[in-house]
Scaffold this active site. Sequence first.
Site, PDB file in Angstrom:
ATOM      1  N   HIS A   1       0.842  -1.200   0.000  1.00 42.27           N
ATOM      2  CA  HIS A   1       0.000   0.000   0.000  1.00 42.27           C
ATOM      3  C   HIS A   1       0.869   1.238   0.000  1.00 42.27           C
ATOM      4  CE1 HIS A   1      -2.684   2.967   2.316  1.00 42.27           C
ATOM      5  NE2 HIS A   1      -3.023   2.982   1.033  1.00 42.27           N
TER       6      HIS A   1
ATOM      7  N   ASN B   1      -4.125   4.375   7.026  1.00 45.69           N
ATOM      8  CA  ASN B   1      -5.454   4.818   6.598  1.00 45.69           C
ATOM      9  C   ASN B   1      -6.459   4.800   7.735  1.00 45.69           C
ATOM     10  OD1 ASN B   1      -5.346   5.912   4.136  1.00 45.69           O
ATOM     11  ND2 ASN B   1      -5.890   4.067   3.013  1.00 45.69           N
TER      12      ASN B   1
ATOM     13  N   GLU C   1       2.979   0.241   3.145  1.00 52.05           N
ATOM     14  CA  GLU C   1       2.501  -0.741   4.124  1.00 52.05           C
ATOM     15  C   GLU C   1       2.430  -2.095   3.438  1.00 52.05           C
ATOM     16  OE1 GLU C   1      -1.103   1.494   5.088  1.00 52.05           O
ATOM     17  OE2 GLU C   1      -0.444   1.510   7.163  1.00 52.05           O
TER      18      GLU C   1
HETATM   19  N1  LIG Z   1      -5.785   7.813  -4.796  1.00 48.09           N
HETATM   20  C1  LIG Z   1      -5.099   7.643  -3.692  1.00 48.09           C
HETATM   21  O1  LIG Z   1      -4.751   8.602  -2.956  1.00 48.09           O
HETATM   22  C2  LIG Z   1      -4.681   6.268  -3.295  1.00 48.09           C
HETATM   23  C3  LIG Z   1      -5.304   5.153  -3.828  1.00 48.09           C
HETATM   24  N2  LIG Z   1      -4.901   3.902  -3.424  1.00 48.09           N
HETATM   25  C4  LIG Z   1      -5.541   2.705  -3.984  1.00 48.09           C
HETATM   26  O2  LIG Z   1      -4.966   2.435  -5.270  1.00 48.09           O
HETATM   27  C5  LIG Z   1      -5.938   1.862  -6.144  1.00 48.09           C
HETATM   28  C6  LIG Z   1      -6.057   2.759  -7.372  1.00 48.09           C
HETATM   29  O3  LIG Z   1      -6.512   4.010  -6.948  1.00 48.09           O
HETATM   30  P1  LIG Z   1      -6.287   5.298  -7.865  1.00 48.09           P
HETATM   31  O4  LIG Z   1      -4.972   5.218  -8.558  1.00 48.09           O
HETATM   32  O5  LIG Z   1      -6.597   6.474  -7.029  1.00 48.09           O
HETATM   33  O6  LIG Z   1      -7.460   5.102  -8.945  1.00 48.09           O
HETATM   34  P2  LIG Z   1      -7.691   5.885 -10.308  1.00 48.09           P
HETATM   35  O7  LIG Z   1      -9.159   5.897 -10.522  1.00 48.09           O
HETATM   36  O8  LIG Z   1      -6.914   7.152 -10.340  1.00 48.09           O
HETATM   37  O9  LIG Z   1      -6.989   4.909 -11.373  1.00 48.09           O
HETATM   38  C7  LIG Z   1      -7.464   3.611 -11.606  1.00 48.09           C
HETATM   39  C8  LIG Z   1      -7.013   3.222 -13.005  1.00 48.09           C
HETATM   40  O10 LIG Z   1      -7.365   1.866 -13.220  1.00 48.09           O
HETATM   41  C9  LIG Z   1      -7.872   1.743 -14.536  1.00 48.09           C
HETATM   42  N3  LIG Z   1      -8.688   0.537 -14.540  1.00 48.09           N
HETATM   43  C10 LIG Z   1      -9.955   0.386 -14.106  1.00 48.09           C
HETATM   44  N4  LIG Z   1     -10.314  -0.910 -14.241  1.00 48.09           N
HETATM   45  C11 LIG Z   1      -9.233  -1.565 -14.760  1.00 48.09           C
HETATM   46  C12 LIG Z   1      -8.969  -2.915 -15.133  1.00 48.09           C
HETATM   47  N5  LIG Z   1      -9.890  -3.853 -14.992  1.00 48.09           N
HETATM   48  N6  LIG Z   1      -7.754  -3.221 -15.613  1.00 48.09           N
HETATM   49  C13 LIG Z   1      -6.810  -2.254 -15.766  1.00 48.09           C
HETATM   50  N7  LIG Z   1      -6.995  -0.965 -15.452  1.00 48.09           N
HETATM   51  C14 LIG Z   1      -8.196  -0.637 -14.952  1.00 48.09           C
HETATM   52  C15 LIG Z   1      -8.614   3.017 -14.806  1.00 48.09           C
HETATM   53  O11 LIG Z   1      -8.718   3.246 -16.202  1.00 48.09           O
HETATM   54  C16 LIG Z   1      -7.701   4.032 -14.118  1.00 48.09           C
HETATM   55  O12 LIG Z   1      -6.730   4.518 -15.014  1.00 48.09           O
HETATM   56  C17 LIG Z   1      -7.217   1.748  -5.322  1.00 48.09           C
HETATM   57  O13 LIG Z   1      -7.272   0.469  -4.749  1.00 48.09           O
HETATM   58  C18 LIG Z   1      -7.020   2.817  -4.253  1.00 48.09           C
HETATM   59  O14 LIG Z   1      -7.766   2.567  -3.081  1.00 48.09           O
HETATM   60  C19 LIG Z   1      -3.870   3.700  -2.523  1.00 48.09           C
HETATM   61  C20 LIG Z   1      -3.221   4.772  -2.003  1.00 48.09           C
HETATM   62  C21 LIG Z   1      -3.589   6.128  -2.329  1.00 48.09           C
HETATM   63  O1  LIG Z   2      -3.388   8.848   1.669  1.00 47.45           O
HETATM   64  C1  LIG Z   2      -3.002   7.988   0.894  1.00 47.45           C
HETATM   65  O2  LIG Z   2      -2.284   8.173  -0.073  1.00 47.45           O
HETATM   66  C2  LIG Z   2      -3.437   6.567   1.159  1.00 47.45           C
HETATM   67  O3  LIG Z   2      -3.540   6.367   2.530  1.00 47.45           O
HETATM   68  C3  LIG Z   2      -4.771   6.223   0.560  1.00 47.45           C
HETATM   69  O4  LIG Z   2      -5.070   5.064   0.496  1.00 47.45           O
HETATM   70  C4  LIG Z   2      -5.645   7.350   0.057  1.00 47.45           C
HETATM   71  O5  LIG Z   2      -5.718   8.275   1.062  1.00 47.45           O
HETATM   72  C5  LIG Z   2      -7.084   7.012  -0.317  1.00 47.45           C
HETATM   73  O6  LIG Z   2      -7.153   5.878  -1.085  1.00 47.45           O
HETATM   74  C6  LIG Z   2      -8.017   6.868   0.860  1.00 47.45           C
HETATM   75  O7  LIG Z   2      -7.726   5.726   1.565  1.00 47.45           O
END
Ligand SMILES: NC(=O)C1=CN([C@@H]2O[C@H](COP(=O)(O)OP(=O)(O)OC[C@H]3O[C@@H](n4cnc5c(N)ncnc54)[C@H](O)[C@@H]3O)[C@@H](O)[C@H]2O)C=CC1
Ligand SMILES: O=C(O)[C@@H](O)C(=O)[C@H](O)[C@@H](O)CO
Length: 317
Positions: free
Chosen positions: A142, A193, A154
């Site tokens: 993570h 988180n 993490e």
């Molecule tokens: N945004 C944040 O601050 C953080 C997010 N995360 C986690 O990371 C993961 C991704 O989050 P984000 O990057 O924010 O999402 P995002 O919505 O910015 O990006 C997700 C990407 O995955 C693509 N996608 C969707 N379905 C797909 C599939 N079946 N195969 C391949 N690509 C696919 C989408 O087109 C998009 O480009 C989630 O599990 C989220 O909880 C973890 C830490 C921080």
């Molecule tokens: O803050 C971050 O970058 C991470 O802890 C997260 O996972 C994002 O905050 C968001 O996905 C909410 O959990």
Amino acid sequence: MKEIKQVAVIGAGIMGHGIAQIFAAAGFSVRLYDIHEHMLQKAKEAIEASLSLFVTHGMISAEQKEQALGNIRLTISLAEAVADADFITEAIPEKVELKWEIYRQIEELAREDTVVASNTSTIPITQLARYAKYPERMIITHYFNPAYLVPLVEVVKHEKTATSVVELTLETMKRIGKVPVLLQKEIAGFIANRLQAAVVREAFHLLEEGVAGAAQIDAAMKAGPGFRWAFIGPFETLDFGGLDTWQSAMNNVAPELCNATQAPAMINQLVERGELGVKTGSGIYAHTPETVAAAIELRDQRFLSLLHSKQNETAGH
Ligand SMILES: NC(=O)C1=CN([C@@H]2O[C@H](COP(=O)(O)OP(=O)(O)OC[C@H]3O[C@@H](n4cnc5c(N)ncnc54)[C@H](O)[C@@H]3O)[C@@H](O)[C@H]2O)C=CC1
Ligand SMILES: O=C(O)[C@@H](O)C(=O)[C@H](O)[C@@H](O)CO
């Protein structure tokens, strides 16, 4: 221990592009996959801009930037992304059904000894691995946004995760310059988180109660706890502040804290209106492409300065 040479990142969004950048800058061969071509192009632009900032700040040379870019191959073919991968990082949306489906597809296309690591924010690894044919290779890494700057990763294992996978993952996180923290017990939201969610829940409570505006609450965090937390954690803070004082403070304020058990109403309203933040141009604050680009550059410049101050810091110190 198996050596990781080729990695795949699944999902090129806010997190996936940064994770791809980290591995590429560390010399790994990276396949960055997304179902949307335009997300891959957006990711390429963001990676180039970020690496340019690293060059400007003297973190890497112009040659190293080009080497990193040369290590990344963009693809809309999952087969191409994972076929020869030693380590796969999944960073698709936080919907467990989507993650189960991509793991199923990966099982048909990747080697059974390839590590599959999820960047999930909150979903327990046991739940992610529920239908896995090879649960022993599944783990959580993570990262924090922006992944290419925030040191913490993490690492969360489940009872069937192979010890060799845990060791390989921790070693790989160190090879890419991150600070891995291995949880001894899985729990929804892991460490950071859960801490962040408690703060976020209270921040929205203060906003909804009219105690202060969003900008003031952000300012209070940045000039107060956030300033400290970059260098001393909550337990160190209490030892510095005096446990007797903190005992009184906790007894005084604990009964008043928000105890909501779901996302704040304001978040639900904004998501329903499609106002997701910088992803869509507006969220808690209004954004334009220009202000987002400027804000990300300023944020990253400040993070780079902070990173210089935190050099050689390891987890727990
Ligand atoms: N945004 C944040 O601050 C953080 C997010 N995360 C986690 O990371 C993961 C991704 O989050 P984000 O990057 O924010 O999402 P995002 O919505 O910015 O990006 C997700 C990407 O995955 C693509 N996608 C969707 N379905 C797909 C599939 N079946 N195969 C391949 N690509 C696919 C989408 O087109 C998009 O480009 C989630 O599990 C989220 O909880 C973890 C830490 C921080
Ligand atoms: O803050 C971050 O970058 C991470 O802890 C997260 O996972 C994002 O905050 C968001 O996905 C909410 O959990």
